[in-house]
Scaffold this active site. Structure first.
Site, PDB file in Angstrom:
ATOM      1  N   LYS A   1       4.446  -3.949  -5.042  1.00 28.19           N
ATOM      2  CA  LYS A   1       5.304  -5.093  -4.708  1.00 28.19           C
ATOM      3  C   LYS A   1       5.581  -5.915  -5.957  1.00 28.19           C
ATOM      4  CE  LYS A   1       3.793  -8.659  -2.173  1.00 28.19           C
ATOM      5  NZ  LYS A   1       3.473  -9.388  -0.920  1.00 28.19           N
TER       6      LYS A   1
ATOM      7  N   ASP B   1      -0.090  -4.522  -3.075  1.00 27.79           N
ATOM      8  CA  ASP B   1       0.733  -5.499  -2.359  1.00 27.79           C
ATOM      9  C   ASP B   1       0.360  -6.925  -2.743  1.00 27.79           C
ATOM     10  OD1 ASP B   1       2.806  -6.012  -0.528  1.00 27.79           O
ATOM     11  OD2 ASP B   1       1.375  -6.444   1.071  1.00 27.79           O
TER      12      ASP B   1
ATOM     13  N   LYS C   1       7.256  -3.158   6.979  1.00 24.46           N
ATOM     14  CA  LYS C   1       7.834  -2.836   5.662  1.00 24.46           C
ATOM     15  C   LYS C   1       7.288  -1.512   5.141  1.00 24.46           C
ATOM     16  CE  LYS C   1       6.689  -6.828   3.843  1.00 24.46           C
ATOM     17  NZ  LYS C   1       6.518  -7.974   2.919  1.00 24.46           N
TER      18      LYS C   1
END
Length: 743
Positions: free
Chosen positions: A258, A218, A99
């Site tokens: 995120k 994240d 990702k």
């Protein structure tokens, strides 16, 4: 099929992107208005949230393992990770790795090489296990022409801190264990980014960097217990990640965050804040992110600098923490309609993609024909080719990895990988189970697996730890202090799921009848190893003419006297406290333990043996004691279960062939004792968490030995407590059935 040779479905999979069209009237309100009004939701966004949750509710009766297996097959990007790992020799190649590589290749996150001055500084928040870092390293080595001096710092919940919940941490510490100096866990050693002291300490930790060019965040945690409110539950973490970025990022830097759904007022306000603080803001759903979940990444480019928002930052820092409070970041009326419309377009875009995927998966879950399977296979193969080509995946040699040759092992025990998240129930079944009382859990088979395991008395038999011939590197010892432990929720030296069950048992039993000691329970089906046999087995290991020093268990000493064996005895009175979820982490227990070890060293002669009862070895402190013993005995074993144990202990360490420590190493142990005594006597809020460097505790066979020791202790304890609770339940049932009114 598209003109470039790839199916349109695959191109669409990798083109889930949205860019905010920033308007002139998008600017922050006055600092005095920050966090000054109660929150107020936006109805247009709540309608999207309700609609999405209605679709998600269709999954509530699906078995989690069956649904996961199904969506893994229907995931068009599901084969990419393994292929990248194979073709590119990528270090720590995970879904997160792929990702982030996708994001790096899609946006100019790094500054222009002409402006770098051959220096790049990056900060990675909530980073475990480190895939973003390894992905960035791969990108730098294969796609950046100029070589630069790259400095990075990472944060995550400390996988080695015993008070951290093992179920919200990442188990994989392969990178962390070998790069510990680059990881910052804060003054309390927890790594909790939602602690204001962590933010203050982090600023000092990175103060040697000229400027931070990139921040990534994240973070998340398990919201399967309440998936419909994931956005609300994770918001405090997102708030702290954003504030940390705005405080640490340099002018012109980039930020990758995120997030999940963006419907709540809290997320709307955070997105407005980021749009006002950066030149451009993008949202991307990477193709390698599972299409049916809510995960998206916010990519912010061109930081305008903290100088322009100093007043706003001061107020946001004042509300920093896990409890952000009920106030809205901005007043409802301060968000321009043009922004709200743009944000609504963004939310609608990703809402449509997610709901479409869920409904398609549901349709295929009910019936998947052979043609459907062939088509999915074709798409999955096409996705691999598309990813490799579009994002220019190149091979990297191991010499260019971050960890070329691991110096230490890790607590990532392959025997237990994946066990903690292996759920086979449905969401509805999970909620019903959570509502049960402790007696109901016991009656419905909570201890079934342990009741069936009637121990043969051989747990730990044959498990030996060969003493180390290398001298103790006491000059590397650092007496790490941190906030006092209130409970042991995780350990690098045992299986987290097993420890979690043990804690739940202790707390469940304590509601009515606290467990004072396991010594008062017994199982007739278990073949307990008698106290005398333990000593005799130890004598078999000991050389002729040497004594056995026994501590803490008078019954052992009595057996020795009865058999007229040469022995020594050391008085040691352990804590007389009920068994608790603090286990071997109590500061007073640690004080007594180090005192006992030093007393033993004064009495032991070369070649002697030593018998030490232990309640457990979950903490780094106790593991450090075992590590020390390993360096001054020829061989160490343990026995569990054993009859006539000292109060509060579950196993016995059997140490044979004493080799005296150098005086300088003993001096360091005395310094440790003095510090522990000082902290306990002053009732300090801190305690010593670690004195042997974690890198040393993860080396060699000691880690496996500690895993076996703690597994034996927990398994036997759950077995014996389970019998007690089962008998109580049966007794209660009999009493009720014999009640006169029920006859």
């Amino acid at each position: 099929m598209s003109s470039c040779g790839f199916p349109t479905e695959i191109q669409n999979l990798f083109d889930k992107r949205f860019t905010y069209n920033k308007q002139r009237d998008w600017h922050l309100p006055a600092a005095s208005e920050i966090l000054s009004s109660d929150h107020k939701e936006f109805s247009r966004f709540l309608a999207l949230k309700d609609s999405l949750n209605q679709v998600k509710n269709l999954l509530s009766d699906k078995k989690l393992d069956a649904w996961h297996q199904h969506t893994s097959f229907t995931n068009k990007a599901g084969r990419i990770v393994s292929e990248v790992r194979r073709q590119a020799n990528a270090e720590l190649c995970t879904q997160a790795w792929c990702k982030f590589h996708e994001i790096l290749c899609s946006y100019p996150l790094l500054p222009n090489t002409a402006l770098w001055s051959f220096e790049l500084n990056t900060l990675h928040l909530c980073e475990a296990p480190g895939a973003f870092i390894s992905s960035l390293n791969h990108y730098m080595k294969t796609q950046v022409a100029e070589r630069c001096d790259w400095n990075w710092v990472a944060n995550t919940l400390n996988p080695y801190h015993e008070a951290n919940d093992g179920l919200v941490m990442i188990a994989d510490d392969r990178l962390i264990a070998n790069t510990l100096p680059w990881w910052y866990f804060g003054p309390d050693n927890t790594g909790d980014i939602m602690n204001i002291r962590h933010l203050e300490g982090l600023q000092k930790f990175i103060s040697n960097m000229s400027s931070v060019h990139l921040v990534t965040a994240d973070g998340s945690f398990d919201c399967q217990g309440n998936p419909g409110e994931q956005e609300t539950l994770v918001y405090p973490l997102h708030y702290c990640e954003v504030v940390t970025c705005l405080v640490t990022l340099g002018l012109g830097g980039s930020f990758v965050l995120k997030m999940f759904t963006l419907f709540q007022h809290s997320s709307v306000n955070l997105m407005y804040l980021l749009n006002c603080c950066f030149q451009t803001v993008h949202i991307i759903k990477p193709g390698t992110s599972k299409a049916g979940n809510s995960e998206v990444y916010v990519v912010c480019l061109g930081y305008l600098g903290k100088e322009a928002i100093q007043g706003h930052l001061r107020k946001m820092i004042a509300h920093f923490g896990a409890e952000v409070g009920p106030q809205s970041l901005f007043p409802h009326q301060s968000l321009p309609e043009s922004f709200l419309q743009c944000h609504h377009d963004c939310c609608t875009f990703f809402y449509k993609h997610q709901t479409q995927t869920i409904l398609e998966n549901l349709k295929l879950f009910s019936h998947m024909g052979s043609e459907d399977k062939l088509h999915l296979d074709f798409l999955r193969d096409s996705a691999i080719s598309y990813y490799l080509q579009r994002f220019q995946i190149k091979y990297i040699s191991r010499k260019n990895w971050l960890v070329r040759k691991p110096r230490v092992g890790c607590s990532f025990n392959m025997r237990w990988v994946g066990s903690r998240n292996r759920r086979t129930d449905t969401y509805n079944e999970r909620k019903q189970r959570e509502a049960r009382t402790w007696p109901e859990k016991v009656a419905q088979g909570y201890f079934s697996s342990f009741l069936e395991e009637h121990m043969a008395g051989n747990l730990g038999r044959g498990c030996f730890l060969q003493g180390s011939s290398n001298p103790l590197k006491h000059e590397d010892w650092y007496f790490l202090q941190g906030q006092r432990l209130s409970r042991i929720q995780s350990s690098s030296f045992c299986d987290t799921e097993l420890l979690n069950k043990y804690n739940e048992t202790i707390e469940g039993c304590s509601e009515g009848d606290p467990i004072a000691s396991l010594a008062s329970f017994s199982c007739l089906s278990c073949q307990l190893q008698p106290a005398g046999d333990v000593v005799l087995s130890l004598l078999e290991l000991a050389e002729d003419g040497h004594q056995v020093l026994v501590c803490g268990a008078c019954s052992f000493f009595e057996v020795l006297q009865q058999r007229q064996l040469s022995s020594g005895f050391l008085e040691f009175a352990p804590l007389h406290l009920p068994i608790s979820v603090l286990h071997d982490g109590h500061p007073v227990y640690q004080q007594q333990l180090i005192s006992l070890i030093l007393q033993a060293f004064q009495q032991l002669q070369a070649g002697d043996s030593f018998l030490l009862p232990l309640p457990s070895s979950f903490t780094r402190f106790t593991a450090g004691i075992v590590y020390t013993l390993c360096h001054c005995f020829h061989v160490i074993s343990f026995s569990c279960p054993v009859s006539h144990l000292t109060h509060g202990t579950s196993a016995v360490l059997l140490c044979s062939g004493y080799q005296p420590l150098p005086s300088s190493a003993l001096q360091r142990l005395h310094e440790l004792q003095q510090l522990v005594d000082q902290l306990v006597s002053s009732d300090s809020p801190h305690q010593v968490l670690e004195f042997i460097p974690m890198e040393e505790l993860l080396k060699g066979s000691i880690l496996e030995f500690l895993w076996d020791l703690n597994c034996a202790i927990i398994s036997h304890s759950l077995h014996v407590i389970g019998l007690r609770e089962h008998e109580k339940t049966l007794s209660s049932t009999v009493q009720v059935s014999e009640h006169p009114e029920l006859k």
